[in-house]
Design a protein around this motif. Structure first.
Motif, PDB file in Angstrom:
ATOM      1  N   GLU A  25     -11.784  -4.800 -11.419  1.00  0.00           N
ATOM      2  CA  GLU A  25     -10.620  -4.759 -12.325  1.00  0.00           C
ATOM      3  C   GLU A  25      -9.514  -3.878 -11.746  1.00  0.00           C
ATOM      4  N   ASP A  26      -8.372  -3.838 -12.473  1.00  0.00           N
ATOM      5  CA  ASP A  26      -7.266  -3.041 -11.920  1.00  0.00           C
ATOM      6  C   ASP A  26      -7.492  -1.545 -12.165  1.00  0.00           C
ATOM      7  N   THR A  51      -9.986   7.255  -5.789  1.00  0.00           N
ATOM      8  CA  THR A  51      -8.813   6.925  -6.616  1.00  0.00           C
ATOM      9  C   THR A  51      -9.059   7.357  -8.063  1.00  0.00           C
ATOM     10  N   GLU A 108     -18.534   1.660  -0.421  1.00  0.00           N
ATOM     11  CA  GLU A 108     -17.195   1.966   0.092  1.00  0.00           C
ATOM     12  C   GLU A 108     -16.112   1.112  -0.572  1.00  0.00           C
ATOM     13  N   ARG A 124     -11.953   1.957   6.098  1.00  0.00           N
ATOM     14  CA  ARG A 124     -12.554   3.077   6.839  1.00  0.00           C
ATOM     15  C   ARG A 124     -13.134   2.592   8.148  1.00  0.00           C
ATOM     16  N   ARG A 162     -10.910  -3.248   1.077  1.00  0.00           N
ATOM     17  CA  ARG A 162     -10.075  -2.217   0.464  1.00  0.00           C
ATOM     18  C   ARG A 162     -10.164  -0.908   1.232  1.00  0.00           C
TER      19      ARG A 162
HETATM   20  N1  LIG Z   1      -9.299  -1.241  -8.782  1.00  0.00           N
HETATM   21  C1  LIG Z   1      -8.690  -1.361  -7.621  1.00  0.00           C
HETATM   22  N2  LIG Z   1      -8.077  -2.510  -7.268  1.00  0.00           N
HETATM   23  C2  LIG Z   1      -7.465  -2.653  -6.075  1.00  0.00           C
HETATM   24  N3  LIG Z   1      -7.441  -1.698  -5.133  1.00  0.00           N
HETATM   25  C3  LIG Z   1      -8.046  -0.531  -5.405  1.00  0.00           C
HETATM   26  C4  LIG Z   1      -8.711  -0.301  -6.653  1.00  0.00           C
HETATM   27  N4  LIG Z   1      -9.227   0.935  -6.636  1.00  0.00           N
HETATM   28  C5  LIG Z   1      -8.910   1.479  -5.440  1.00  0.00           C
HETATM   29  N5  LIG Z   1      -8.190   0.602  -4.708  1.00  0.00           N
HETATM   30  C6  LIG Z   1      -7.676   0.802  -3.342  1.00  0.00           C
HETATM   31  O1  LIG Z   1      -8.771   0.609  -2.463  1.00  0.00           O
HETATM   32  C7  LIG Z   1      -8.768   1.567  -1.414  1.00  0.00           C
HETATM   33  C8  LIG Z   1     -10.088   2.367  -1.447  1.00  0.00           C
HETATM   34  O2  LIG Z   1     -10.115   3.124  -2.654  1.00  0.00           O
HETATM   35  P1  LIG Z   1     -10.853   4.532  -2.702  1.00  0.00           P
HETATM   36  O3  LIG Z   1     -10.524   5.326  -1.489  1.00  0.00           O
HETATM   37  O4  LIG Z   1     -10.557   5.145  -4.026  1.00  0.00           O
HETATM   38  O5  LIG Z   1     -12.370   4.055  -2.642  1.00  0.00           O
HETATM   39  P2  LIG Z   1     -13.673   4.927  -2.421  1.00  0.00           P
HETATM   40  O6  LIG Z   1     -14.697   4.369  -3.330  1.00  0.00           O
HETATM   41  O7  LIG Z   1     -13.341   6.366  -2.548  1.00  0.00           O
HETATM   42  O8  LIG Z   1     -14.029   4.558  -0.909  1.00  0.00           O
HETATM   43  P3  LIG Z   1     -14.919   5.367   0.147  1.00  0.00           P
HETATM   44  O9  LIG Z   1     -16.346   5.151  -0.241  1.00  0.00           O
HETATM   45  O10 LIG Z   1     -14.576   4.685   1.429  1.00  0.00           O
HETATM   46  O11 LIG Z   1     -14.506   6.805   0.094  1.00  0.00           O
HETATM   47  C9  LIG Z   1      -7.526   2.431  -1.638  1.00  0.00           C
HETATM   48  O12 LIG Z   1      -6.503   1.940  -0.808  1.00  0.00           O
HETATM   49  C10 LIG Z   1      -7.199   2.236  -3.101  1.00  0.00           C
HETATM   50  O13 LIG Z   1      -5.829   2.367  -3.341  1.00  0.00           O
END
Ligand SMILES: Nc1ncnc2c1ncn2[C@@H]1O[C@H](COP(=O)(O)OP(=O)(O)OP(=O)(O)O)[C@@H](O)[C@H]1O
Ligand SMILES: [Mg+2]
Length: 212
Positions: free
Chosen positions: A187-188, A21, A15, A150, A147
């Motif tokens: 990373e970013d 993203t 997660e 959820r 991050r």
């Molecule tokens: N590289 C990054 N650095 C900092 N913040 C990030 C980065 N990538 C994504 N985020 C932020 O972290 C949060 C979670 O990102 P995202 O929903 O894309 O993750 P996910 O892997 O799809 O999570 P999940 O498994 O819960 O669906 C979002 O608020 C997003 O803006």
């Protein structure tokens, strides 16, 4: 399924690693380039799949790990038959926000369900729709969970569960080095997207050339 099908990319990781993203950004890139794509999420993206997603993520009833595994497999089978195969036949780039590896990592390594059994069930559910390339986002679980924000059944499990899932994903990657590419998700967003595109182009270009 025809040999000249589209390509299938899956995105994996615990997660909050940035799967959604990065898949969204890749889709925008594909749209701008005029490349036809289909974005799907697992579990979900079919009527029954979304109903199963609700049970898996939000059900208050107690679900055994085995029952949970089977529900993921049902959702996968539905998605493959109803969406993935059609999109691949259309030669779309099919992008999956989680796929078969997630069940091995979460229910197998994370929850102790027999991994050989999950592999068998996954193979049945996927048929020929096996990912050409899988991008695994790897990050320390506390970073991802903060991050993510959820509040579902998986998110609520203890940190050692998420550590097992992370290690499980890394084991799967080690066993499938040709298919699975690991990206450091700390990373970013923009640097990660550059790497995602590079990996995408490494599987997309040769296929495009071969079609001419
Ligand atoms: N590289 C990054 N650095 C900092 N913040 C990030 C980065 N990538 C994504 N985020 C932020 O972290 C949060 C979670 O990102 P995202 O929903 O894309 O993750 P996910 O892997 O799809 O999570 P999940 O498994 O819960 O669906 C979002 O608020 C997003 O803006
Ligand atoms: Mg997501």
């Amino acid at each position: 399924m025809s040999k000249k099908r589209g390509i299938l990319l899956s995105f994996e990781g615990i997660e909050g690693t940035g799967k959604s993203t990065q898949t969204r950004r890749l889709c925008k890139y594909l749209k701008d380039k005029g490349i036809s794509y289909t974005l799907l999420r697992e579990p979900g993206s079919s009527v029954i799949g979304e109903q199963i997603r609700d049970i898996l993520l939000f059900s208050k009833g107690k679900l055994s790990y085995f029952a949970e595994t089977l529900l993921f497999i049902v959702a996968r089978d539905q998605l493959r038959r109803q969406k993935i195969e059609t999109a691949l036949e259309k030669k779309d780039v099919v992008i999956l926000d989680r796929y078969a590896d997630a069940t091995i990592a979460y229910q197998g390594y994370g929850s102790g369900v027999d991994i050989n059994l999950i592999n068998d069930l996954n193979n049945r559910a996927m048929g020929d729709a096996i990912a050409d390339v899988t991008i695994l986002f790897d990050v320390d679980p506390p970073i991802g969970l903060v991050r993510s924000g959820r509040n579902d059944r998986f998110e609520k499990r203890k940190m050692d569960f998420h550590e097992r899932v992370r290690r499980g994903y890394l084991k799967i990657a080690k066993a499938n080095p040709k298919r699975i590419k690991i990206i450091n998700a700390s990373e970013d967003v923009a640097s990660i997207q550059d790497k995602v595109r590079e990996i995408f182009l490494s599987v997309f270009k040769p296929r495009k050339v071969r079609q001419h």
